[in-house]
Write a protein that holds these residues in place. Sequence first.
Motif, PDB file in Angstrom:
ATOM      1  N   LEU A 188      -3.156   5.291  10.360  1.00 39.10           N
ATOM      2  CA  LEU A 188      -2.625   5.928  11.564  1.00 39.10           C
ATOM      3  C   LEU A 188      -1.361   6.670  11.161  1.00 39.10           C
ATOM      4  N   SER A 189      -1.284   7.947  11.496  1.00 38.67           N
ATOM      5  CA  SER A 189      -0.133   8.775  11.124  1.00 38.67           C
ATOM      6  C   SER A 189       0.835   8.898  12.301  1.00 38.67           C
ATOM      7  N   VAL A 190       2.057   8.449  12.092  1.00 41.14           N
ATOM      8  CA  VAL A 190       3.082   8.566  13.131  1.00 41.14           C
ATOM      9  C   VAL A 190       3.491  10.025  13.294  1.00 41.14           C
ATOM     10  N   VAL A 191       3.605  10.767  12.183  1.00 40.69           N
ATOM     11  CA  VAL A 191       4.036  12.166  12.254  1.00 40.69           C
ATOM     12  C   VAL A 191       2.974  13.063  12.895  1.00 40.69           C
ATOM     13  N   ALA A 192       1.715  12.637  12.856  1.00 39.36           N
ATOM     14  CA  ALA A 192       0.638  13.405  13.493  1.00 39.36           C
ATOM     15  C   ALA A 192       0.323  12.831  14.879  1.00 39.36           C
ATOM     16  N   ARG A 193       1.329  12.236  15.520  1.00 33.04           N
ATOM     17  CA  ARG A 193       1.219  11.718  16.888  1.00 33.04           C
ATOM     18  C   ARG A 193       0.121  10.662  17.051  1.00 33.04           C
ATOM     19  N   GLY A 194      -0.016   9.792  16.054  1.00 31.31           N
ATOM     20  CA  GLY A 194      -0.967   8.684  16.145  1.00 31.31           C
ATOM     21  C   GLY A 194      -2.385   9.020  15.732  1.00 31.31           C
ATOM     22  N   LYS A 195      -2.591  10.209  15.178  1.00 30.15           N
ATOM     23  CA  LYS A 195      -3.941  10.582  14.727  1.00 30.15           C
ATOM     24  C   LYS A 195      -4.298   9.791  13.474  1.00 30.15           C
ATOM     25  N   TRP A 196      -5.603   9.649  13.235  1.00 34.24           N
ATOM     26  CA  TRP A 196      -6.104   8.887  12.101  1.00 34.24           C
ATOM     27  C   TRP A 196      -6.599   9.812  11.000  1.00 34.24           C
ATOM     28  N   TYR A 197      -6.561   9.293   9.774  1.00 32.25           N
ATOM     29  CA  TYR A 197      -7.186   9.985   8.653  1.00 32.25           C
ATOM     30  C   TYR A 197      -7.718   8.946   7.675  1.00 32.25           C
ATOM     31  N   ASP A 198      -8.769   9.316   6.945  1.00 34.91           N
ATOM     32  CA  ASP A 198      -9.285   8.389   5.937  1.00 34.91           C
ATOM     33  C   ASP A 198      -8.560   8.643   4.625  1.00 34.91           C
ATOM     34  N   GLU A 199      -8.446   7.570   3.848  1.00 35.88           N
ATOM     35  CA  GLU A 199      -7.600   7.599   2.654  1.00 35.88           C
ATOM     36  C   GLU A 199      -8.201   6.673   1.598  1.00 35.88           C
ATOM     37  N   VAL A 200      -7.820   6.885   0.368  1.00 36.77           N
ATOM     38  CA  VAL A 200      -8.219   6.005  -0.737  1.00 36.77           C
ATOM     39  C   VAL A 200      -7.611   4.625  -0.470  1.00 36.77           C
ATOM     40  N   CYS A 201      -8.441   3.585  -0.497  1.00 35.67           N
ATOM     41  CA  CYS A 201      -8.006   2.229  -0.132  1.00 35.67           C
ATOM     42  C   CYS A 201      -6.909   1.675  -1.038  1.00 35.67           C
ATOM     43  N   ARG A 202      -6.803   2.189  -2.248  1.00 36.68           N
ATOM     44  CA  ARG A 202      -5.793   1.686  -3.174  1.00 36.68           C
ATOM     45  C   ARG A 202      -4.435   2.362  -2.991  1.00 36.68           C
ATOM     46  N   SER A 203      -4.337   3.284  -2.058  1.00 35.21           N
ATOM     47  CA  SER A 203      -3.039   3.898  -1.752  1.00 35.21           C
ATOM     48  C   SER A 203      -2.108   2.851  -1.152  1.00 35.21           C
ATOM     49  N   LEU A 204      -0.828   2.994  -1.428  1.00 36.12           N
ATOM     50  CA  LEU A 204       0.159   2.049  -0.902  1.00 36.12           C
ATOM     51  C   LEU A 204       0.716   2.565   0.411  1.00 36.12           C
ATOM     52  N   LYS A 205       0.624   1.717   1.447  1.00 38.45           N
ATOM     53  CA  LYS A 205       1.117   2.089   2.773  1.00 38.45           C
ATOM     54  C   LYS A 205       1.684   0.867   3.474  1.00 38.45           C
ATOM     55  N   ASN A 206       2.523   1.122   4.468  1.00 33.06           N
ATOM     56  CA  ASN A 206       2.922   0.068   5.392  1.00 33.06           C
ATOM     57  C   ASN A 206       1.697  -0.255   6.236  1.00 33.06           C
ATOM     58  N   TYR A 207       1.775  -1.289   7.043  1.00 31.41           N
ATOM     59  CA  TYR A 207       0.608  -1.662   7.837  1.00 31.41           C
ATOM     60  C   TYR A 207       1.026  -2.376   9.104  1.00 31.41           C
ATOM     61  N   ILE A 208       0.073  -2.492  10.012  1.00 31.85           N
ATOM     62  CA  ILE A 208       0.316  -3.144  11.303  1.00 31.85           C
ATOM     63  C   ILE A 208      -0.670  -4.295  11.437  1.00 31.85           C
ATOM     64  N   CYS A 209      -0.153  -5.490  11.680  1.00 31.87           N
ATOM     65  CA  CYS A 209      -0.995  -6.666  11.902  1.00 31.87           C
ATOM     66  C   CYS A 209      -1.208  -6.867  13.394  1.00 31.87           C
ATOM     67  N   GLU A 210      -2.346  -7.434  13.728  1.00 30.61           N
ATOM     68  CA  GLU A 210      -2.737  -7.693  15.115  1.00 30.61           C
ATOM     69  C   GLU A 210      -3.028  -9.172  15.280  1.00 30.61           C
ATOM     70  N   TYR A 211      -2.539  -9.759  16.367  1.00 32.34           N
ATOM     71  CA  TYR A 211      -2.739 -11.172  16.669  1.00 32.34           C
ATOM     72  C   TYR A 211      -3.274 -11.273  18.092  1.00 32.34           C
ATOM     73  N   VAL A 212      -4.431 -11.909  18.242  1.00 35.85           N
ATOM     74  CA  VAL A 212      -5.035 -12.045  19.565  1.00 35.85           C
ATOM     75  C   VAL A 212      -4.407 -13.235  20.274  1.00 35.85           C
ATOM     76  N   ILE A 213      -4.001 -13.044  21.518  1.00 37.52           N
ATOM     77  CA  ILE A 213      -3.411 -14.117  22.307  1.00 37.52           C
ATOM     78  C   ILE A 213      -4.537 -14.881  23.003  1.00 37.52           C
ATOM     79  N   PRO A 214      -4.646 -16.190  22.762  1.00 37.20           N
ATOM     80  CA  PRO A 214      -5.748 -16.952  23.387  1.00 37.20           C
ATOM     81  C   PRO A 214      -5.576 -17.086  24.897  1.00 37.20           C
TER      82      PRO A 214
END
Length: 198
Positions: A172-198
């Motif tokens: 997810l690109s913040v500079v592209a206003r939340g648009k998505w792009y596909d990328e090489v999986c071995r690229s280094l990036k920050n990430y966002i974790c998701e936790y489901v609330i029971p």
Amino acid sequence: MARLALTLLILLCFSSFHFSSSGPSRTRKVVSPRQPGAAEEDDVKSQLERLWLEVNSLKEMQALQTVCLRGIKVQRKCYLTIEETKHYHEANEDCIAQGGTLATPRDMMENNELRDYAKRSAPGSKDFWIGVADIVKEGQYVDVNSLPVSYFNWDRSKKQPTGTKRESCVALSVVARGKWYDEVCRSLKNYICEYVIP
């Protein structure tokens, strides 16, 4: 916290009672499983099992509340940005180790919330791994649980997704206003974790 302490105290009392009364003494007869005392022992065991389940559930809820306080809560999920760069699989493993998965926005509202939160929480970061990939079959995007993804927010101005086999993980690109792009999986990036609330 008080409820957790009380539950642990009760659990310790039951377990000490169980250990002190479970071993045969010199003056008692050993109760076979078919005699009436066995039902009481089974009842105590089932109560202990229920208490352990409740203690573990309380621990999970406490950990989740901590995550929600550090991150953001959207609908029935909490999100937490991680500013350490990792490749896609390491990022997902880290989220799993913390009790979640890589975030997967299911609609435009969630995607916009993630974008805004990522922009606020990690102002210097441009893009983040999310839990979408087509690693198994090219062009068939699934989440980290291998379930099909029905919402997409591709950056069509850059002809995303590019469709190459090398670029199988989604960011997810913040500079592209939340648009998505596909990328090489071995690229280094920050990430966002998701936790489901029971």
